[in-house]
Design a protein around this motif. Structure first.
Motif, PDB file in Angstrom:
ATOM      1  N   ILE B  13     -38.078  -0.250  -0.837  1.00 58.54           N
ATOM      2  CA  ILE B  13     -37.332   0.366   0.260  1.00 58.54           C
ATOM      3  C   ILE B  13     -35.927   0.720  -0.207  1.00 58.54           C
ATOM      4  O   ILE B  13     -35.486   0.306  -1.282  1.00 58.54           O
ATOM      5  N   GLN B  14     -35.210   1.462   0.633  1.00 62.96           N
ATOM      6  CA  GLN B  14     -33.816   1.795   0.359  1.00 62.96           C
ATOM      7  C   GLN B  14     -32.907   0.762   0.997  1.00 62.96           C
ATOM      8  O   GLN B  14     -33.247   0.155   2.024  1.00 62.96           O
ATOM      9  N   GLU B  15     -31.786   0.561   0.360  1.00 64.64           N
ATOM     10  CA  GLU B  15     -30.774  -0.350   0.912  1.00 64.64           C
ATOM     11  C   GLU B  15     -30.470   0.052   2.356  1.00 64.64           C
ATOM     12  O   GLU B  15     -30.357   1.244   2.679  1.00 64.64           O
ATOM     13  N   GLY B  16     -30.343  -0.958   3.211  1.00 66.76           N
ATOM     14  CA  GLY B  16     -30.057  -0.691   4.616  1.00 66.76           C
ATOM     15  C   GLY B  16     -31.296  -0.679   5.490  1.00 66.76           C
ATOM     16  O   GLY B  16     -31.207  -0.902   6.706  1.00 66.76           O
ATOM     17  N   GLU B  17     -32.449  -0.418   4.893  1.00 70.99           N
ATOM     18  CA  GLU B  17     -33.694  -0.433   5.666  1.00 70.99           C
ATOM     19  C   GLU B  17     -34.140  -1.872   5.898  1.00 70.99           C
ATOM     20  O   GLU B  17     -33.687  -2.804   5.246  1.00 70.99           O
ATOM     21  N   ASN B  18     -35.080  -2.012   6.830  1.00 70.26           N
ATOM     22  CA  ASN B  18     -35.670  -3.331   7.085  1.00 70.26           C
ATOM     23  C   ASN B  18     -36.926  -3.498   6.235  1.00 70.26           C
ATOM     24  O   ASN B  18     -37.644  -2.532   5.967  1.00 70.26           O
ATOM     25  N   ALA B  19     -37.195  -4.721   5.845  1.00 72.32           N
ATOM     26  CA  ALA B  19     -38.401  -5.031   5.059  1.00 72.32           C
ATOM     27  C   ALA B  19     -39.233  -6.041   5.835  1.00 72.32           C
ATOM     28  O   ALA B  19     -38.715  -7.066   6.283  1.00 72.32           O
ATOM     29  N   THR B  20     -40.513  -5.740   5.970  1.00 71.81           N
ATOM     30  CA  THR B  20     -41.419  -6.667   6.651  1.00 71.81           C
ATOM     31  C   THR B  20     -42.538  -7.063   5.717  1.00 71.81           C
ATOM     32  O   THR B  20     -43.210  -6.211   5.119  1.00 71.81           O
ATOM     33  N   MET B  21     -42.716  -8.358   5.587  1.00 66.03           N
ATOM     34  CA  MET B  21     -43.792  -8.896   4.759  1.00 66.03           C
ATOM     35  C   MET B  21     -44.671  -9.790   5.624  1.00 66.03           C
ATOM     36  O   MET B  21     -44.164 -10.473   6.516  1.00 66.03           O
ATOM     37  N   ASN B  22     -45.951  -9.796   5.344  1.00 66.57           N
ATOM     38  CA  ASN B  22     -46.898 -10.555   6.145  1.00 66.57           C
ATOM     39  C   ASN B  22     -47.605 -11.611   5.309  1.00 66.57           C
ATOM     40  O   ASN B  22     -47.742 -11.464   4.091  1.00 66.57           O
ATOM     41  N   CYS B  23     -48.042 -12.640   6.010  1.00 64.62           N
ATOM     42  CA  CYS B  23     -48.751 -13.729   5.344  1.00 64.62           C
ATOM     43  C   CYS B  23     -49.907 -14.147   6.235  1.00 64.62           C
ATOM     44  O   CYS B  23     -49.720 -14.344   7.443  1.00 64.62           O
ATOM     45  N   SER B  24     -51.084 -14.270   5.667  1.00 62.75           N
ATOM     46  CA  SER B  24     -52.215 -14.797   6.416  1.00 62.75           C
ATOM     47  C   SER B  24     -52.700 -16.065   5.736  1.00 62.75           C
ATOM     48  O   SER B  24     -52.578 -16.211   4.515  1.00 62.75           O
ATOM     49  N   TYR B  25     -53.228 -16.975   6.546  1.00 65.26           N
ATOM     50  CA  TYR B  25     -53.700 -18.230   5.984  1.00 65.26           C
ATOM     51  C   TYR B  25     -55.010 -18.611   6.653  1.00 65.26           C
ATOM     52  O   TYR B  25     -55.433 -17.968   7.622  1.00 65.26           O
ATOM     53  N   LYS B  26     -55.648 -19.665   6.140  1.00 63.07           N
ATOM     54  CA  LYS B  26     -57.030 -19.916   6.563  1.00 63.07           C
ATOM     55  C   LYS B  26     -57.228 -21.177   7.383  1.00 63.07           C
ATOM     56  O   LYS B  26     -58.146 -21.264   8.187  1.00 63.07           O
ATOM     57  N   THR B  27     -56.398 -22.190   7.164  1.00 59.62           N
ATOM     58  CA  THR B  27     -56.645 -23.465   7.845  1.00 59.62           C
ATOM     59  C   THR B  27     -55.491 -23.796   8.792  1.00 59.62           C
ATOM     60  O   THR B  27     -54.449 -23.138   8.779  1.00 59.62           O
ATOM     61  N   SER B  28     -55.672 -24.828   9.593  1.00 56.69           N
ATOM     62  CA  SER B  28     -54.609 -25.255  10.501  1.00 56.69           C
ATOM     63  C   SER B  28     -53.446 -25.836   9.707  1.00 56.69           C
ATOM     64  O   SER B  28     -53.647 -26.462   8.667  1.00 56.69           O
ATOM     65  N   ILE B  29     -52.258 -25.627  10.226  1.00 58.72           N
ATOM     66  CA  ILE B  29     -51.071 -26.006   9.467  1.00 58.72           C
ATOM     67  C   ILE B  29     -50.103 -26.830  10.302  1.00 58.72           C
ATOM     68  O   ILE B  29     -50.134 -26.802  11.538  1.00 58.72           O
ATOM     69  N   ASP B  66     -47.978 -16.653  14.326  1.00 58.29           N
ATOM     70  CA  ASP B  66     -49.051 -16.529  15.312  1.00 58.29           C
ATOM     71  C   ASP B  66     -50.195 -17.422  14.840  1.00 58.29           C
ATOM     72  O   ASP B  66     -50.990 -17.024  13.983  1.00 58.29           O
ATOM     73  N   THR B  67     -50.269 -18.601  15.400  1.00 55.16           N
ATOM     74  CA  THR B  67     -51.291 -19.554  14.939  1.00 55.16           C
ATOM     75  C   THR B  67     -52.694 -19.141  15.362  1.00 55.16           C
ATOM     76  O   THR B  67     -53.669 -19.529  14.721  1.00 55.16           O
ATOM     77  N   SER B  68     -52.796 -18.340  16.418  1.00 53.47           N
ATOM     78  CA  SER B  68     -54.135 -17.896  16.846  1.00 53.47           C
ATOM     79  C   SER B  68     -54.712 -16.901  15.836  1.00 53.47           C
ATOM     80  O   SER B  68     -55.916 -16.851  15.617  1.00 53.47           O
ATOM     81  N   LYS B  69     -53.824 -16.139  15.216  1.00 52.96           N
ATOM     82  CA  LYS B  69     -54.259 -15.181  14.201  1.00 52.96           C
ATOM     83  C   LYS B  69     -54.081 -15.720  12.793  1.00 52.96           C
ATOM     84  O   LYS B  69     -54.427 -15.046  11.814  1.00 52.96           O
ATOM     85  N   LYS B  70     -53.501 -16.908  12.713  1.00 51.72           N
ATOM     86  CA  LYS B  70     -53.221 -17.508  11.401  1.00 51.72           C
ATOM     87  C   LYS B  70     -52.431 -16.530  10.533  1.00 51.72           C
ATOM     88  O   LYS B  70     -52.847 -16.171   9.404  1.00 51.72           O
ATOM     89  N   SER B  71     -51.318 -16.100  11.077  1.00 52.52           N
ATOM     90  CA  SER B  71     -50.501 -15.148  10.334  1.00 52.52           C
ATOM     91  C   SER B  71     -49.026 -15.353  10.642  1.00 52.52           C
ATOM     92  O   SER B  71     -48.649 -15.871  11.691  1.00 52.52           O
ATOM     93  N   SER B  72     -48.211 -14.899   9.703  1.00 53.92           N
ATOM     94  CA  SER B  72     -46.766 -14.976   9.838  1.00 53.92           C
ATOM     95  C   SER B  72     -46.166 -13.706   9.257  1.00 53.92           C
ATOM     96  O   SER B  72     -46.773 -13.048   8.396  1.00 53.92           O
ATOM     97  N   SER B  73     -44.977 -13.380   9.724  1.00 52.82           N
ATOM     98  CA  SER B  73     -44.279 -12.249   9.138  1.00 52.82           C
ATOM     99  C   SER B  73     -42.836 -12.634   8.848  1.00 52.82           C
ATOM    100  O   SER B  73     -42.249 -13.461   9.550  1.00 52.82           O
ATOM    101  N   LEU B  74     -42.309 -12.051   7.804  1.00 54.00           N
ATOM    102  CA  LEU B  74     -40.905 -12.224   7.432  1.00 54.00           C
ATOM    103  C   LEU B  74     -40.245 -10.859   7.496  1.00 54.00           C
ATOM    104  O   LEU B  74     -40.689  -9.922   6.821  1.00 54.00           O
ATOM    105  N   LEU B  75     -39.215 -10.757   8.301  1.00 59.50           N
ATOM    106  CA  LEU B  75     -38.465  -9.519   8.423  1.00 59.50           C
ATOM    107  C   LEU B  75     -37.076  -9.733   7.848  1.00 59.50           C
ATOM    108  O   LEU B  75     -36.386 -10.685   8.228  1.00 59.50           O
ATOM    109  N   ILE B  76     -36.693  -8.878   6.927  1.00 57.45           N
ATOM    110  CA  ILE B  76     -35.334  -8.888   6.393  1.00 57.45           C
ATOM    111  C   ILE B  76     -34.657  -7.629   6.918  1.00 57.45           C
ATOM    112  O   ILE B  76     -35.082  -6.510   6.625  1.00 57.45           O
TER     113      ILE B  76
END
Lengths: 110, 111
Positions: B13-29, B66-76
């Protein structure tokens, strides 16, 4: 002061040799870990020690043996090195959930 | 086996833009953490979100879970060239005394 330190930073050696990597933490943490990061950046836990007791040992070959002389140190000994052992090895420590990583040891087996 | 899987594998991305990264997992945490790794360095902890939390902020970082979807996102937000690094999610697996890392998202922020 470095919280988690590892030596050496780089290690180049021949197949079949035995080598050790040292790790020290000055954070007073109870648990220490060794991770292996391969060329695809996958980070895989190898061992963890809590109060000098091994509590995790993933499917790691027994050529790898962790040794903890005291709570602040967890060294990694590797016998009969193989080409596939080439990777970056990270030491880490934790008290609760957060882990603090060392700078890594880059091992290259020729 | 890998517990966390980040996507995309690489993001530019270009400086100043937002970055979104996602993570999915399989078991309860118990919790999920995000770490950052600069080239040639060890991982550095960024933020932890517990299984009973849905969103957390730290400076320019925003993490959702989102534990129901077993996913997380990181926004910078408002990214900087210095944010260039690999970002890993790590899951503290329920009833299992270890933490599992994904393969990471390689973020490049162009000045």
């Amino acid at each position: 002061d470095t919280a988690v330190s590892q030596t050496p930073k780089y290690l180049v050696t021949q197949m079949g040799n035995d080598k050790s990597i040292k790790c020290e933490q000055n954070l007073g943490h109870d648990t220490m870990y060794w991770y292996k990061q391969d060329s695809k950046k996958f980070l895989k836990i190898m061992f963890s020690y809590n109060n000098k007791e091994l509590i995790i040992n993933e499917t790691v070959p027994n050529r790898f043996s962790p040794k903890s002389p005291d709570k602040a140190h967890l060294n990694l000994h590797i016998n009969s090195l193989e080409l596939g052992d080439s990777a970056v090895y990270f030491c880490a420590s934790s008290r609760l959930e957060t882990q603090y990583f060392g700078p890594g040891t880059r091992l290259l087996v020729l | 086996s890998q517990q966390g899987e980040e996507d995309p594998q690489a993001l530019s991305i270009q400086e100043g833009e937002n970055a979104t990264m996602n993570c999915s997992y399989k078991t309860s945490i118990n919790n999920l953490q995000w770490y950052r790794q600069n080239s040639g360095r060890g991982l550095v902890h960024l933020i932890l979100i517990r299984s009973n939390e849905r969103e957390k902020h730290s400076g320019r970082l925003r993490v959702t879970l989102d534990t129901s979807k077993k996913s997380s996102s990181l926004l910078i937000t408002a990214s900087r060239a210095a944010d260039t690094a690999s970002y890993f999610c790590a899951t503290d697996v329920l009833n299992n005394n270890d933490m599992r890392f994904g393969a990471g998202t390689r973020l490049t922020v162009k000045p």
